[in-house]
Design a protein around this motif. Structure first.
Motif: not given
Length: 477
Positions: A381-389, A401-410
């Motif tokens: 639920q936050n991009w800072t958790l996504g990189s390690r996962a 699962l947030d509303q901001r666009q980031d690298q994970f969307d790409l």
């Protein structure tokens, strides 16, 4: 090196290691060199300690270039101040060694030595450009080879971080200060400009086909939030604390005793520190990270080294010794603090070091659960958790699962409507489950928990849930 083999990736390290797993011309938040340079090792191993050989080597190169810049700066001062300062200036070797000592005793710069950040790359490149600027000031001319090297350094700096523009402006400031502007009409100058442009062309092309999202993001990110004076004051205090008062002491002595006959040249060279530092500090009222100024402090070290050497040669060694041992003690305490797993508190959220432990085993367990439950991927639920996962559960796709666009969307796109997803929740950053009338999933079923212990203490806890029937973006942020 020992610490590099002892701890897991931080959020930024994992993010940039994912760059190497997903090679591209550029990326959402930074230029590509931080990923490209890791690709050979990342393609061979997932060992954090081995991959960290890269920032460790870059740190050593930065220390060597600091020494070389100090030697060249010493020669410039001697040449411009011959007659009244030369005899009072300590040896170039002493000045260079004290400049490296200042780097070694700066706590923040050890962070760049362990974790590969864009600033780790920009530091040696900034010093390389400073060395070329010193060569220009001493010779007042460049060979074709010098121009090509300059163009390569500028291009690589642009591939490292967008704020390399501040360093490039400091380099140009040195040239503009020259009474002779013949360099502007030289073929070599335009060859250097063309070389730099060719090197950064992948970044420009990628942004062009992606609606310039990197530039839009950086402009918004650099501005931060509401500007507050207390943030500015705190930022300045943190800068002195994490880089060390030896920098300040050495620089004050240098400005007081060494800036005479070569004043204009030295002022322009000090721009390698003051231009980025002033810009980042002025923006810090809206928010900023302390390591952003690290390349600038590397460029200040030669001046501070000469200042400390002058004080040392004049037998004013008491404060130098005291400050050096205080800063080295801070570095050692910091290393011990990280290795111990942080402070022992009742609240997991108050321990910043907990973030460095547990993601490897949590990512592996999440990948296993995702496969066993036939989930469409993993969610946080936050991009800072996504990189390690994403790093430790690779190659399982990870959705944020947030509303901001980031690298994970790409990288991973959007969650398919109706998908079942394995949700990772971490105790250091808690969110309500993304379910309900206005939320994204129909239901979430707990699958288990994982407690992370170090030296008998619980550092953090991971909870795993299977969330079913994705209905689209909700209110979770």
């Amino acid at each position: 090196m020992a610490l590099g083999f002892s701890i897991e990736f931080s959020v930024d390290e994992a993010h940039y290691a994912l760059y190497a797993q997903h090679l591209a011309w550029s990326y959402f938040d930074h230029p590509p060199l931080v990923g490209w340079i890791q690709w050979p090792l990342v393609s061979l191993t997932s060992s954090e300690g081995v991959i960290r050989f890269i920032p460790e080597l870059l740190w050593i190169i930065s220390c060597y270039l600091t020494y070389q810049v100090t030697i060249e700066l010493h020669r410039l001062i001697q040449g411009r101040n011959a007659g009244y300062l030369t005899s009072a200036l300590p040896s170039a070797n002493l000045c260079g060694l004290l400049a490296v000592l200042i780097i070694t005793a700066a706590p923040m710069l050890h962070v760049l030595a362990i974790g590969l950040l864009p600033d780790t790359l920009l530091a040696p490149l900034s010093l390389g450009l400073m060395l070329m600027a010193l060569r220009w000031l001493r010779k007042d001319q460049f060979s074709i080879g010098d121009w090509i090297v300059t163009g390569i350094l500028l291009g690589l700096a642009g591939l490292s971080k967008y704020t390399a523009a501040f360093t490039a402006f400091a380099f140009l400031f040195v040239f503009l200060s020259s009474p002779r502007k013949s360099w502007f009409t030289k073929v070599g100058f335009w060859l250097a400009a063309l070389t730099a442009l060719l090197l950064i062309s992948p970044v420009l092309y990628w942004n062009w086909v992606n609606d310039w999202i990197s530039f839009k993001y950086q402009l918004a990110h650099g501005g931060g939030g509401e500007w507050l004076w207390r943030r500015l004051a705190a930022y300045l205090g943190i800068q002195i604390l994490v880089f060390g008062p030896l920098f300040i002491l050495g620089c004050v002595i240098f400005i007081k005793d060494c800036m005479h006959g070569a004043k204009l040249s030295l002022v322009t060279l000090l721009g390698f520190f003051f231009i980025p530092f002033v810009i980042f500090t002025s923006l810090a009222g809206g928010g900023g990270l302390p390591h952003w100024t690290s390349p600038a402090w590397f460029c200040l070290a030669p001046f501070a080294g000469i200042g400390l050497a002058k004080a040392w040669a004049m037998q004013h060694r008491h404060w130098i010794r005291i400050l050096f041992f205080i800063q080295i003690a801070m570095c050692c305490i910091g290393f011990a603090y990280v290795l111990s797993g942080g402070i022992n508190t009742a609240s997991i959220k108050s321990n910043p070091i907990a973030d460095l432990y547990g993601w490897k085993i949590a990512g592996q367990k999440a990948a296993e659960l995702s496969k066993a439950t036939k989930a469409n991927g993993i969610a946080v639920q936050n991009w800072t958790l996504g990189s390690r996962a994403a790093w430790y559960a690779s190659p399982t796709p990870v959705f944020v699962l947030d509303q901001r666009q980031d690298q994970f969307d790409l990288w991973f796109g959007e969650i398919p409507i109706g998908a079942n997803i394995l949700l990772i929740s971490w105790s250091g950053m808690t969110y309500p489950l993304p379910i309900g009338n206005k939320s994204a999933f129909e239901a979430c079923q707990p699958l288990g928990s994982l407690e992370i212990e170090r030296f008998g203490r619980i550092l953090s806890k991971f909870d795993f849930s299977l969330c079913s029937n994705w209905r689209g973006p909700g209110t979770s942020e």
